[in-house]
Design a protein around this motif. Structure first.
Motif, PDB file in Angstrom:
ATOM      1  N   PRO A 117       0.821  -1.214   0.000  1.00 46.76           N
ATOM      2  CA  PRO A 117       0.000   0.000   0.000  1.00 46.76           C
ATOM      3  C   PRO A 117       0.857   1.267   0.000  1.00 46.76           C
ATOM      4  O   PRO A 117       2.014   1.247   0.437  1.00 46.76           O
ATOM      5  N   ASP A 118       0.278   2.356  -0.471  1.00 45.23           N
ATOM      6  CA  ASP A 118       0.945   3.657  -0.383  1.00 45.23           C
ATOM      7  C   ASP A 118       1.214   3.965   1.084  1.00 45.23           C
ATOM      8  O   ASP A 118       0.320   3.873   1.924  1.00 45.23           O
ATOM      9  N   GLY A 119       2.478   4.316   1.400  1.00 44.39           N
ATOM     10  CA  GLY A 119       2.830   4.647   2.765  1.00 44.39           C
ATOM     11  C   GLY A 119       3.300   3.476   3.602  1.00 44.39           C
ATOM     12  O   GLY A 119       3.469   3.598   4.811  1.00 44.39           O
ATOM     13  N   SER A 120       3.565   2.335   2.957  1.00 42.43           N
ATOM     14  CA  SER A 120       3.943   1.129   3.710  1.00 42.43           C
ATOM     15  C   SER A 120       5.427   1.057   4.034  1.00 42.43           C
ATOM     16  O   SER A 120       5.862   0.121   4.713  1.00 42.43           O
ATOM     17  N   GLY A 121       6.222   2.021   3.544  1.00 46.82           N
ATOM     18  CA  GLY A 121       7.643   2.049   3.886  1.00 46.82           C
ATOM     19  C   GLY A 121       8.580   1.578   2.789  1.00 46.82           C
ATOM     20  O   GLY A 121       9.768   1.325   3.039  1.00 46.82           O
ATOM     21  N   LYS A 122       8.078   1.470   1.572  1.00 47.49           N
ATOM     22  CA  LYS A 122       8.883   0.945   0.460  1.00 47.49           C
ATOM     23  C   LYS A 122      10.129   1.781   0.201  1.00 47.49           C
ATOM     24  O   LYS A 122      11.222   1.239  -0.004  1.00 47.49           O
ATOM     25  N   SER A 123       9.988   3.105   0.199  1.00 48.23           N
ATOM     26  CA  SER A 123      11.136   3.978  -0.110  1.00 48.23           C
ATOM     27  C   SER A 123      12.234   3.851   0.940  1.00 48.23           C
ATOM     28  O   SER A 123      13.424   3.780   0.613  1.00 48.23           O
ATOM     29  N   THR A 124      11.838   3.817   2.198  1.00 51.72           N
ATOM     30  CA  THR A 124      12.825   3.681   3.285  1.00 51.72           C
ATOM     31  C   THR A 124      13.575   2.368   3.165  1.00 51.72           C
ATOM     32  O   THR A 124      14.805   2.313   3.287  1.00 51.72           O
ATOM     33  N   ASP A 140      -1.976  -2.483   7.273  1.00 47.49           N
ATOM     34  CA  ASP A 140      -3.337  -1.988   7.078  1.00 47.49           C
ATOM     35  C   ASP A 140      -3.317  -0.758   6.178  1.00 47.49           C
ATOM     36  O   ASP A 140      -2.567   0.189   6.431  1.00 47.49           O
ATOM     37  N   PRO A 141      -4.115  -0.747   5.088  1.00 46.16           N
ATOM     38  CA  PRO A 141      -4.040   0.350   4.123  1.00 46.16           C
ATOM     39  C   PRO A 141      -4.380   1.718   4.701  1.00 46.16           C
ATOM     40  O   PRO A 141      -3.829   2.734   4.286  1.00 46.16           O
ATOM     41  N   LEU A 169      -4.262   8.767  -7.528  1.00 46.32           N
ATOM     42  CA  LEU A 169      -4.558   7.434  -7.010  1.00 46.32           C
ATOM     43  C   LEU A 169      -4.664   7.442  -5.489  1.00 46.32           C
ATOM     44  O   LEU A 169      -5.531   6.782  -4.903  1.00 46.32           O
ATOM     45  N   GLU A 170      -3.789   8.194  -4.830  1.00 45.21           N
ATOM     46  CA  GLU A 170      -3.836   8.271  -3.365  1.00 45.21           C
ATOM     47  C   GLU A 170      -5.123   8.912  -2.876  1.00 45.21           C
ATOM     48  O   GLU A 170      -5.585   8.631  -1.769  1.00 45.21           O
ATOM     49  N   ASN A 171      -5.711   9.773  -3.710  1.00 43.56           N
ATOM     50  CA  ASN A 171      -6.950  10.461  -3.340  1.00 43.56           C
ATOM     51  C   ASN A 171      -8.196   9.597  -3.509  1.00 43.56           C
ATOM     52  O   ASN A 171      -9.299  10.047  -3.221  1.00 43.56           O
ATOM     53  N   GLU A 172      -8.028   8.369  -3.978  1.00 50.56           N
ATOM     54  CA  GLU A 172      -9.184   7.466  -4.083  1.00 50.56           C
ATOM     55  C   GLU A 172      -9.752   7.177  -2.690  1.00 50.56           C
ATOM     56  O   GLU A 172      -9.058   7.291  -1.681  1.00 50.56           O
ATOM     57  N   LYS A 173     -11.002   6.748  -2.659  1.00 47.13           N
ATOM     58  CA  LYS A 173     -11.666   6.435  -1.387  1.00 47.13           C
ATOM     59  C   LYS A 173     -10.934   5.298  -0.675  1.00 47.13           C
ATOM     60  O   LYS A 173     -10.291   4.454  -1.304  1.00 47.13           O
ATOM     61  N   ARG A 212      -8.624  -0.426   0.275  1.00 43.36           N
ATOM     62  CA  ARG A 212      -8.836  -1.710   0.954  1.00 43.36           C
ATOM     63  C   ARG A 212      -8.976  -2.847  -0.076  1.00 43.36           C
ATOM     64  O   ARG A 212      -8.474  -3.958   0.134  1.00 43.36           O
ATOM     65  N   GLU A 213      -9.648  -2.556  -1.190  1.00 45.38           N
ATOM     66  CA  GLU A 213      -9.763  -3.567  -2.244  1.00 45.38           C
ATOM     67  C   GLU A 213      -8.388  -3.918  -2.804  1.00 45.38           C
ATOM     68  O   GLU A 213      -8.096  -5.083  -3.084  1.00 45.38           O
ATOM     69  N   VAL A 214      -7.562  -2.893  -2.988  1.00 46.59           N
ATOM     70  CA  VAL A 214      -6.204  -3.116  -3.484  1.00 46.59           C
ATOM     71  C   VAL A 214      -5.421  -3.983  -2.502  1.00 46.59           C
ATOM     72  O   VAL A 214      -4.726  -4.930  -2.898  1.00 46.59           O
ATOM     73  N   TYR A 215      -5.541  -3.662  -1.226  1.00 48.38           N
ATOM     74  CA  TYR A 215      -4.841  -4.433  -0.199  1.00 48.38           C
ATOM     75  C   TYR A 215      -5.273  -5.900  -0.229  1.00 48.38           C
ATOM     76  O   TYR A 215      -4.437  -6.810  -0.191  1.00 48.38           O
ATOM     77  N   GLU A 216      -6.579  -6.121  -0.304  1.00 49.92           N
ATOM     78  CA  GLU A 216      -7.075  -7.500  -0.375  1.00 49.92           C
ATOM     79  C   GLU A 216      -6.614  -8.167  -1.664  1.00 49.92           C
ATOM     80  O   GLU A 216      -6.383  -9.381  -1.709  1.00 49.92           O
ATOM     81  N   GLY A 217      -6.454  -7.356  -2.726  1.00 52.90           N
ATOM     82  CA  GLY A 217      -5.941  -7.881  -3.984  1.00 52.90           C
ATOM     83  C   GLY A 217      -4.524  -8.403  -3.837  1.00 52.90           C
ATOM     84  O   GLY A 217      -4.176  -9.468  -4.374  1.00 52.90           O
ATOM     85  N   TYR A 218      -3.702  -7.662  -3.109  1.00 53.29           N
ATOM     86  CA  TYR A 218      -2.340  -8.140  -2.846  1.00 53.29           C
ATOM     87  C   TYR A 218      -2.372  -9.480  -2.120  1.00 53.29           C
ATOM     88  O   TYR A 218      -1.612 -10.400  -2.444  1.00 53.29           O
ATOM     89  N   LYS A 219      -3.249  -9.588  -1.132  1.00 54.07           N
ATOM     90  CA  LYS A 219      -3.338 -10.837  -0.371  1.00 54.07           C
ATOM     91  C   LYS A 219      -3.771 -11.992  -1.286  1.00 54.07           C
ATOM     92  O   LYS A 219      -3.299 -13.126  -1.146  1.00 54.07           O
ATOM     93  N   GLU A 220      -4.650 -11.662  -2.221  1.00 58.25           N
ATOM     94  CA  GLU A 220      -5.154 -12.688  -3.148  1.00 58.25           C
ATOM     95  C   GLU A 220      -4.050 -13.206  -4.074  1.00 58.25           C
ATOM     96  O   GLU A 220      -3.920 -14.412  -4.287  1.00 58.25           O
ATOM     97  N   ILE A 221      -3.242 -12.280  -4.630  1.00 55.57           N
ATOM     98  CA  ILE A 221      -2.260 -12.728  -5.625  1.00 55.57           C
ATOM     99  C   ILE A 221      -1.066 -13.444  -4.994  1.00 55.57           C
ATOM    100  O   ILE A 221      -0.243 -14.015  -5.714  1.00 55.57           O
ATOM    101  N   LEU A 222      -0.966 -13.423  -3.677  1.00 62.90           N
ATOM    102  CA  LEU A 222       0.069 -14.233  -3.023  1.00 62.90           C
ATOM    103  C   LEU A 222      -0.090 -15.704  -3.378  1.00 62.90           C
ATOM    104  O   LEU A 222       0.875 -16.473  -3.370  1.00 62.90           O
ATOM    105  N   ASN A 223      -1.319 -16.086  -3.716  1.00 64.88           N
ATOM    106  CA  ASN A 223      -1.589 -17.489  -4.066  1.00 64.88           C
ATOM    107  C   ASN A 223      -1.121 -17.841  -5.464  1.00 64.88           C
ATOM    108  O   ASN A 223      -1.005 -19.021  -5.806  1.00 64.88           O
TER     109      ASN A 223
END
Length: 204
Positions: A11-18, A138-139, A155-159, A164-175
């Motif tokens: 998710p945006d803000g998850s610490g990727k750049s650091t 958590d997104p 994109l960050e300005n989306e609801k 949350r859908e994107v986050y669940e999408g990440y969890k889904e593609i782990l499979n």
């Protein structure tokens, strides 16, 4: 020495750049040459496409256009930068790659995983990373981190429901993708890096 391609997703803000910076410093200490890049962007052409995609003025952009622009930006980045650098034996660390399009456009925009995968297989000539780290947080918490430090893009300005859908999408593609390794990103930077270090040490 072979090149290494590492992708950071989440998710945006998850610490990727650091973490990208800390991973890069770790490899430098090992004597490797590091190249950082991001998506969308990373080349002159790709950065111009990035500006179009993320511009808040472009609220009328269709989801199909958005998906194709991401793929176009990625195609230029792979052909101009990532592939040649890997052939030179460098370590390429990218914030985001195809997986972002699969979850943001394929799942979040409901365009379908298969369609997004198809256009991105073409865009990248099927180039796969050696490792994909999914920063699991958590997104809402991640987005609050992001918005407190930057002006939000389109994109960050989306609801929050979209994020949350994107986050669940990440969890889904782990499979579906064996190269994705999930890590708990809701911890201090040094703790998180120590976990990552153990993972990347097993790459070679």
């Amino acid at each position: 020495m072979r090149g290494i391609f590492i992708v950071l997703e989440g998710p945006d803000g998850s610490g990727k750049s650091t973490m990208a910076s800390m991973i890069g410093e770790y490899y430098k200490q090992k004597g490797r040459e590091i190249i950082f890049t991001r998506e969308p962007g990373g080349t002159k052409i790709s950065e111009k496409i990035r500006n179009v995609i993320l511009d808040n003025d472009n609220s009328e952009m269709s989801y199909n256009t958005e998906a194709l622009l991401y793929a176009a930006s990625r195609a230029q980045l792979v052909s101009e930068k990532i592939k040649p650098l890997l052939q030179q034996g460098k370590v390429v660390i990218s914030e985001r790659y195809v997986y972002s399009s699969i979850v943001y456009q394929g799942i979040g925009r409901k365009l379908g995983i298969d369609k997004i995968k198809l256009i991105n297989d073409f865009a990248t000539n099927d180039l796969k990373p050696d490792l994909v780290l999914f920063f699991d947080i958590d997104p809402e918490k991640a987005l609050n981190r992001k918005l407190s430090s930057n002006n939000a893009d389109r994109l960050e300005n989306e609801k929050l429901s979209f994020h949350r859908e994107v986050y669940e999408g990440y969890k889904e593609i782990l499979n579906y993708y064996d190269e994705i390794v999930p890590i708990n990103a809701d911890k201090k930077a040094n703790e998180l890096f120590n976990e990552i270090k153990n993972i990347i040490d097993n790459l070679n």
